[in-house]
Design an enzyme around this catalytic site. Structure first.
Site: not given
Length: 433
Positions: A18, A112, A156-157
């Site tokens: 990102q 991620h 992540n998540e």
């Protein structure tokens, strides 16, 4: 305003894809280039954080923050199967050193969302082989950098795939029931998942994207990390986490290790209790056997979800909504921390919490209200050890592109110039001396 005690982590978070730019060996990069991509725009150079990390970490530190959560990009470290790039490892070594030079605690996430393109071509996150590939990558990173770190998030998540599966199913049902209102229905569905997704565009492009994905990955429905997950794939992710945890502890027993979960504040209206209970089991409690041995849990929360007698409800009439169509509800974080602490008995770190808005006064208000809740949890003895705001800077919000303003720092899309927002200093003011 009350500061946190010295040692409490007050930081901001990013994800490599990102913010870094030019993540050319990743699955996301490949999907962004498809003629019928579901992405609003390609990531390109993103925020050029790969080259500007020193300035970004300096701005974070100057505002008073004492920690930075960022991710190491697997697709950079292992761009081809079994071929590791030592130069990229040195890049991340420099990022860690830059953090320490500014008195900032580096908290690293090893996955991620984005994966190497080659991994997806070999079956991705529904393939048994991914467990050993992930463990090998994690071991390589920890052997190189582990001595420099105190905290590592493996994945992540980890629960995102099941959340997407549920929402995609709901979106398809709505689209089938009323083609005329599919666009509006899709918008409301997108506001219920804590990641930037374009479900409407995905459905419209499905027939074209299947052929294009087959050409790139050898699979019309590639099993990327952020795709609808089967129950088997859901547990495979947990097994990848436990394999990585074992590797980290064998190589660097001093490192605290955990994963992060996307958790909503699930609130039942009268008659909605069975739905809220089922959702919490899917979102959290069924993972407990795999995470109870972790040192900490990364809690990631943005809003609440309401349930009534027929299932999930929209945000209340007149509620303030963010750019992501989430309800502005900073109280959710405290509620989730208290609920998680009933069943998970390790440390808790808020690894993401934030708001997409162009009005920075609302971000500052969100931070103040969310942190008041965190401080109440700490005062009551909950083992909350840190808070990372999402995000350090406005960035590439996945399929939504650059339209969402999550950042504590604004980034000029033409010049890449950084401008700290007042909310950055507001957050920094909470860090203990």
């Amino acid at each position: 305003m009350q500061k946190f005690a010295k040692g409490f982590l007050v930081g901001a978070a990013t994800a490599a894809h990102q913010v870094e730019g030019n993540n050319i060996h990743s699955d996301y990069w490949a999907q962004e280039q498809l003629p019928h991509s579901s992405f609003a725009e390609p990531s390109g150079i993103a925020c050029d954080h790969y080259n500007r990390y020193e300035e970004d970490i300096r701005l974070l530190a100057e505002a008073g923050l004492n920690a930075y959560r960022f991710s190491i990009e697997w697709a950079r470290i292992e761009p081809e199967e079994g071929k590791f790039d030592a130069g990229e490892m040195e890049h991340y070594r420099r990022v860690i050193a830059c953090c320490k030079a500014h008195g900032v605690e580096p908290v690293v996430t090893l996955l991620h969302f984005t994966s190497p393109r080659w991994l997806i071509a070999k079956g991705g996150w529904e393939s048994e082989s991914t467990i050993s590939y992930f463990k090998r990558y994690v071991s390589y990173v920890m052997e190189q950098l582990g001595d420099e770190l105190h905290y590592v998030c493996t994945i992540n998540e980890a629960n995102m795939g099941l959340q997407l599966a549920a929402i995609s199913k709901r979106f398809r049902l709505m689209a089938e029931q009323a083609a005329k209102t599919a666009a509006a229905a899709g918008k409301s569905a997108e506001g219920t998942v804590q990641v930037g997704m374009n479900f409407q565009k995905m459905m419209e492009n499905m027939k074209y994207a299947a052929a294009e994905n087959a050409g790139v990955f050898g699979d019309p429905q590639p099993k990327i990390f952020v795709s609808e997950r089967t129950p088997e794939g859901d547990l495979l992710v947990m097994r990848a986490h436990t394999a990585a945890r074992e590797a980290i502890r064998a190589i660097c027993p001093h490192v605290k290790v955990g994963l992060t979960l996307s958790l909503h504040d699930l609130q039942a209206q009268p008659g909605g209790e069975p739905f809220a209970e089922a959702a919490w089991k899917e979102e959290f409690t069924h993972y407990l056997p795999y995470i109870q041995g972790d040192d900490f849990l990364g809690v990631q929360n943005y809003t609440r979800t309401l349930y009534g007698p027929t299932g999930q409800l929209p945000a209340p009439e007149g509620a303030e909504l963010t750019q992501m169509d989430y309800e502005f509800y900073p109280q959710a974080l405290e509620h989730v921390l208290r609920k998680v602490a009933k069943d998970f008995h390790g440390d808790l770190i808020v690894t993401e919490n934030g708001i997409a808005t162009a009005d920075d006064t609302r971000r500052a208000a969100f931070i103040e209200q969310a942190l008041a809740g965190v401080q109440r949890c700490v005062a009551d003895g909950l083992p909350v050890k840190g808070y990372f705001h999402w995000s350090l800077m406005d960035n590439f919000e996945w399929q939504k592109g650059f339209a969402m303003n999550f950042g504590l720092i604004a980034v000029d899309r033409t010049t890449m110039a950084r401008t700290p927002k007042p909310s950055l200093a507001v957050l920094g003011s909470y860090a203990g001396e």
